[in-house]
Enzyme design. Structure first.
Site, PDB file in Angstrom:
ATOM      1  N   GLN A 116      18.225 -18.367 -24.077  1.00  0.00           N
ATOM      2  CA  GLN A 116      19.398 -19.183 -24.470  1.00  0.00           C
ATOM      3  C   GLN A 116      18.940 -20.559 -24.951  1.00  0.00           C
ATOM      4  O   GLN A 116      19.429 -21.071 -25.960  1.00  0.00           O
ATOM      5  CB  GLN A 116      20.345 -19.360 -23.281  1.00  0.00           C
ATOM      6  CG  GLN A 116      21.147 -18.117 -22.921  1.00  0.00           C
ATOM      7  CD  GLN A 116      22.132 -18.370 -21.783  1.00  0.00           C
ATOM      8  OE1 GLN A 116      22.117 -19.427 -21.150  1.00  0.00           O
ATOM      9  NE2 GLN A 116      22.989 -17.395 -21.516  1.00  0.00           N
TER      10      GLN A 116
ATOM     11  N   TRP B  54      22.863 -28.363 -14.761  1.00  0.00           N
ATOM     12  CA  TRP B  54      23.863 -27.963 -13.757  1.00  0.00           C
ATOM     13  C   TRP B  54      23.815 -26.454 -13.482  1.00  0.00           C
ATOM     14  O   TRP B  54      23.586 -26.013 -12.344  1.00  0.00           O
ATOM     15  CB  TRP B  54      25.275 -28.399 -14.209  1.00  0.00           C
ATOM     16  CG  TRP B  54      26.381 -28.005 -13.280  1.00  0.00           C
ATOM     17  CD1 TRP B  54      26.275 -27.695 -11.947  1.00  0.00           C
ATOM     18  CD2 TRP B  54      27.775 -27.866 -13.598  1.00  0.00           C
ATOM     19  NE1 TRP B  54      27.520 -27.393 -11.437  1.00  0.00           N
ATOM     20  CE2 TRP B  54      28.452 -27.487 -12.416  1.00  0.00           C
ATOM     21  CE3 TRP B  54      28.523 -28.042 -14.776  1.00  0.00           C
ATOM     22  CZ2 TRP B  54      29.832 -27.270 -12.371  1.00  0.00           C
ATOM     23  CZ3 TRP B  54      29.891 -27.830 -14.732  1.00  0.00           C
ATOM     24  CH2 TRP B  54      30.540 -27.452 -13.545  1.00  0.00           C
TER      25      TRP B  54
ATOM     26  N   GLN C 292      29.228 -40.478 -20.772  1.00  0.00           N
ATOM     27  CA  GLN C 292      29.099 -39.014 -20.876  1.00  0.00           C
ATOM     28  C   GLN C 292      30.489 -38.388 -20.726  1.00  0.00           C
ATOM     29  O   GLN C 292      31.172 -38.629 -19.736  1.00  0.00           O
ATOM     30  CB  GLN C 292      28.153 -38.544 -19.757  1.00  0.00           C
ATOM     31  CG  GLN C 292      27.859 -37.078 -19.839  1.00  0.00           C
ATOM     32  CD  GLN C 292      26.872 -36.590 -18.785  1.00  0.00           C
ATOM     33  OE1 GLN C 292      27.062 -35.519 -18.245  1.00  0.00           O
ATOM     34  NE2 GLN C 292      25.817 -37.324 -18.516  1.00  0.00           N
TER      35      GLN C 292
ATOM     36  N   TYR D 118      24.881 -31.603  -8.373  1.00  0.00           N
ATOM     37  CA  TYR D 118      24.514 -30.242  -8.794  1.00  0.00           C
ATOM     38  C   TYR D 118      23.638 -29.615  -7.709  1.00  0.00           C
ATOM     39  O   TYR D 118      22.424 -29.854  -7.638  1.00  0.00           O
ATOM     40  CB  TYR D 118      23.783 -30.236 -10.144  1.00  0.00           C
ATOM     41  CG  TYR D 118      24.574 -30.897 -11.268  1.00  0.00           C
ATOM     42  CD1 TYR D 118      25.959 -31.012 -11.204  1.00  0.00           C
ATOM     43  CD2 TYR D 118      23.950 -31.404 -12.397  1.00  0.00           C
ATOM     44  CE1 TYR D 118      26.679 -31.620 -12.226  1.00  0.00           C
ATOM     45  CE2 TYR D 118      24.660 -32.003 -13.420  1.00  0.00           C
ATOM     46  CZ  TYR D 118      26.028 -32.120 -13.321  1.00  0.00           C
ATOM     47  OH  TYR D 118      26.740 -32.724 -14.328  1.00  0.00           O
TER      48      TYR D 118
HETATM   49  N1  LIG Z   1      29.457 -35.628 -16.343  1.00  0.00           N
HETATM   50  C1  LIG Z   1      30.126 -34.578 -15.971  1.00  0.00           C
HETATM   51  O1  LIG Z   1      31.165 -34.669 -15.291  1.00  0.00           O
HETATM   52  C2  LIG Z   1      29.639 -33.219 -16.390  1.00  0.00           C
HETATM   53  C3  LIG Z   1      30.473 -32.092 -16.261  1.00  0.00           C
HETATM   54  C4  LIG Z   1      29.981 -30.859 -16.700  1.00  0.00           C
HETATM   55  C5  LIG Z   1      28.703 -30.775 -17.243  1.00  0.00           C
HETATM   56  N2  LIG Z   1      27.910 -31.876 -17.318  1.00  0.00           N
HETATM   57  C6  LIG Z   1      26.525 -31.819 -17.885  1.00  0.00           C
HETATM   58  O2  LIG Z   1      26.558 -31.153 -19.128  1.00  0.00           O
HETATM   59  C7  LIG Z   1      25.685 -30.016 -19.101  1.00  0.00           C
HETATM   60  C8  LIG Z   1      26.219 -28.928 -19.989  1.00  0.00           C
HETATM   61  O3  LIG Z   1      27.555 -28.575 -19.679  1.00  0.00           O
HETATM   62  P1  LIG Z   1      27.978 -27.166 -19.077  1.00  0.00           P
HETATM   63  O4  LIG Z   1      26.830 -26.554 -18.401  1.00  0.00           O
HETATM   64  O5  LIG Z   1      29.256 -27.405 -18.339  1.00  0.00           O
HETATM   65  O6  LIG Z   1      28.412 -26.322 -20.347  1.00  0.00           O
HETATM   66  P2  LIG Z   1      27.734 -25.828 -21.709  1.00  0.00           P
HETATM   67  O7  LIG Z   1      26.469 -26.509 -21.956  1.00  0.00           O
HETATM   68  O8  LIG Z   1      28.803 -25.927 -22.725  1.00  0.00           O
HETATM   69  O9  LIG Z   1      27.500 -24.273 -21.417  1.00  0.00           O
HETATM   70  C9  LIG Z   1      26.344 -23.838 -20.779  1.00  0.00           C
HETATM   71  C10 LIG Z   1      26.457 -22.346 -20.439  1.00  0.00           C
HETATM   72  O10 LIG Z   1      26.744 -21.560 -21.588  1.00  0.00           O
HETATM   73  C11 LIG Z   1      26.003 -20.324 -21.525  1.00  0.00           C
HETATM   74  N3  LIG Z   1      25.067 -20.338 -22.666  1.00  0.00           N
HETATM   75  C12 LIG Z   1      24.225 -21.339 -23.032  1.00  0.00           C
HETATM   76  N4  LIG Z   1      23.544 -21.023 -24.133  1.00  0.00           N
HETATM   77  C13 LIG Z   1      23.957 -19.806 -24.497  1.00  0.00           C
HETATM   78  C14 LIG Z   1      23.618 -18.960 -25.583  1.00  0.00           C
HETATM   79  N5  LIG Z   1      22.743 -19.319 -26.506  1.00  0.00           N
HETATM   80  N6  LIG Z   1      24.250 -17.764 -25.652  1.00  0.00           N
HETATM   81  C15 LIG Z   1      25.145 -17.392 -24.726  1.00  0.00           C
HETATM   82  N7  LIG Z   1      25.511 -18.147 -23.677  1.00  0.00           N
HETATM   83  C16 LIG Z   1      24.925 -19.357 -23.569  1.00  0.00           C
HETATM   84  C17 LIG Z   1      25.254 -20.325 -20.194  1.00  0.00           C
HETATM   85  O11 LIG Z   1      26.043 -19.707 -19.175  1.00  0.00           O
HETATM   86  P3  LIG Z   1      26.175 -18.100 -18.997  1.00  0.00           P
HETATM   87  O12 LIG Z   1      24.914 -17.466 -19.459  1.00  0.00           O
HETATM   88  O13 LIG Z   1      26.424 -17.929 -17.535  1.00  0.00           O
HETATM   89  O14 LIG Z   1      27.364 -17.720 -19.815  1.00  0.00           O
HETATM   90  C18 LIG Z   1      25.150 -21.809 -19.903  1.00  0.00           C
HETATM   91  O15 LIG Z   1      25.006 -22.101 -18.550  1.00  0.00           O
HETATM   92  C19 LIG Z   1      25.584 -29.655 -17.610  1.00  0.00           C
HETATM   93  O16 LIG Z   1      24.424 -28.907 -17.324  1.00  0.00           O
HETATM   94  C20 LIG Z   1      25.550 -31.038 -16.999  1.00  0.00           C
HETATM   95  O17 LIG Z   1      24.251 -31.587 -17.135  1.00  0.00           O
HETATM   96  C21 LIG Z   1      28.369 -33.100 -16.921  1.00  0.00           C
END
Ligand SMILES: NC(=O)c1ccc[n+]([C@@H]2O[C@H](COP(=O)([O-])OP(=O)(O)OC[C@H]3O[C@@H](n4cnc5c(N)ncnc54)[C@H](OP(=O)(O)O)[C@@H]3O)[C@@H](O)[C@H]2O)c1
Length: 330
Positions: free
Chosen positions: A285, A21, A167, A58
């Site tokens: 990351q 995403w 999910q 997305y």
């Molecule tokens: N089914 C649904 O309704 C739904 C909803 C939401 C998400 N999703 C899926 O779940 C996936 C993951 O969720 P998410 O993207 O919402 O949140 P997440 O995985 O909890 O957070 C990802 C974000 O955290 C930061 N990050 C990642 N690794 C890092 C590290 N090692 N150090 C520092 N910052 C780091 C990055 O943003 P920054 O660098 O900008 O801080 C990254 O984009 C999505 O890509 C999508 O595929 C599904």
């Protein structure tokens, strides 16, 4: 990387899934350089992550497109999980949505096709029937759901068209599914794939107070309804959220495990959890996060994390919708 066999399918997913995403930037995420996105996807693959989660929503297909661009030649070695949006759940519409997904992904099959959010306006049994037809035609290999609460899961259980996964938002700062959804998934044999597993970066410790969190990420129910992009009517629990983050940070220092990795490993130690879907904006990351899959936590450390995060779990309650008070998770 350890794999998990999804039921009602032949799919073996990696326990860390790369979430596609944030790599499209824009809504929720802001500017993003495509070179970083492609490098992030390639790094995930190089680190043994074989499963990639995307959705038409997305970037209006841009995420599916990027995934094809980065890993097209690896198609046979990867598992693509994509999603159809709730407006497309009528049988004829979901078939068209699937065709669009196949075109964006430049492939002739999607491994796991998921219903993104419930749509109570359209009979679920009809949508599940259409998914089974797509499967019979070889256009998808299996199907799952996302953001499905107890009532929708009950319908899935009664259906003869069997889902392979649900999910859900789940992380140390958002444990709402533990009240009734996760127990039902466990008893129905529906594995959970956790999204936002590091709470969109909050669980890496990169923000030390609510004022540092950008508005589009402060839409969740942790933050006050006064935040400009908020879509809930709650006061939030900002102080408790940042107290909890600070306690997790202390524990991560004591255990000598980076906070994000500890948070991901905690999820992978929970019963009923098949995988954590983690996003990453760049290769560094992704490389860092990938190390979480190998971490074994002691029962004492898992229990300490449970204790630290319990007050926040209680403050946010059983509503499993991260963003809205009137839960769309039904
Ligand atoms: N089914 C649904 O309704 C739904 C909803 C939401 C998400 N999703 C899926 O779940 C996936 C993951 O969720 P998410 O993207 O919402 O949140 P997440 O995985 O909890 O957070 C990802 C974000 O955290 C930061 N990050 C990642 N690794 C890092 C590290 N090692 N150090 C520092 N910052 C780091 C990055 O943003 P920054 O660098 O900008 O801080 C990254 O984009 C999505 O890509 C999508 O595929 C599904």
């Amino acid at each position: 990387m350890e794999k998990f066999a999804l039921p009602n399918s032949e799919l073996e997913i990696s326990r860390l899934i790369f979430g596609c995403w944030a790599i499209v930037g824009g809504f929720n995420w802001g500017p993003q350089d495509e070179r970083d996105s492609l490098a992030a996807i390639k790094m995930a693959y190089d680190q043994g992550i074989t499963t990639f989660d995307t959705a038409e929503a997305y970037g209006g297909g841009a995420s599916e497109d990027l995934l094809a661009k980065a890993l097209g030649e690896k198609r046979k070695d990867i598992i693509i999980a994509s999603k159809a949006g709730p407006a497309d759940f009528a049988p004829e519409d979901i078939k068209k949505a699937c065709e669009r997904g196949l075109k964006n992904l430049k492939t002739d099959y999607i491994d796991l096709y998921q219903l993104h959010w419930p749509n109570p306006e359209i009979p679920l049994e009809e949508t599940l029937g259409a998914l089974q037809e797509l499967r019979n035609e070889g256009k998808i290999r299996a199907f799952g759901v996302s953001n499905f609460g107890n009532k929708s899961l009950e319908t899935c259980k009664k259906s003869s068209f069997k889902i392979s996964s649900n999910q859900m938002a789940y992380n140390l700062l958002f444990r709402a599914i533990e009240y009734s959804i996760l127990p039902q998934c466990i008893s129905d044999g529906v594995p959970v794939l956790c999204y936002s597993p590091i709470m969109q970066g909050l669980l890496t410790g990169k923000f030390s107070s609510e004022t540092e969190v950008p508005d589009d990420r402060a839409r969740t129910r942790h933050f006050t309804k006064e935040r400009p992009q908020s879509r809930h009517q709650e006061d939030g629990c900002e102080e408790l959220t940042f107290q909890t983050i600070s306690q997790i940070k202390d524990l991560s220092k004591e255990a000598n495990i980076p906070m994000g990795n500890l948070s991901l490993a905690w999820l992978l130690h929970q019963e009923g959890i098949a995988a954590a879907i983690v996003g990453g904006r760049n290769a560094a990351q992704v490389r860092k996060n990938a190390a979480s899959a190998q971490l074994a936590l002691t029962p004492a450390l898992v229990a300490a994390l449970n204790d630290i995060t319990r007050p926040l779990k209680e403050a946010l309650g059983p509503n499993a919708d991260l963003w809205q008070s009137e839960s769309r998770v039904v």
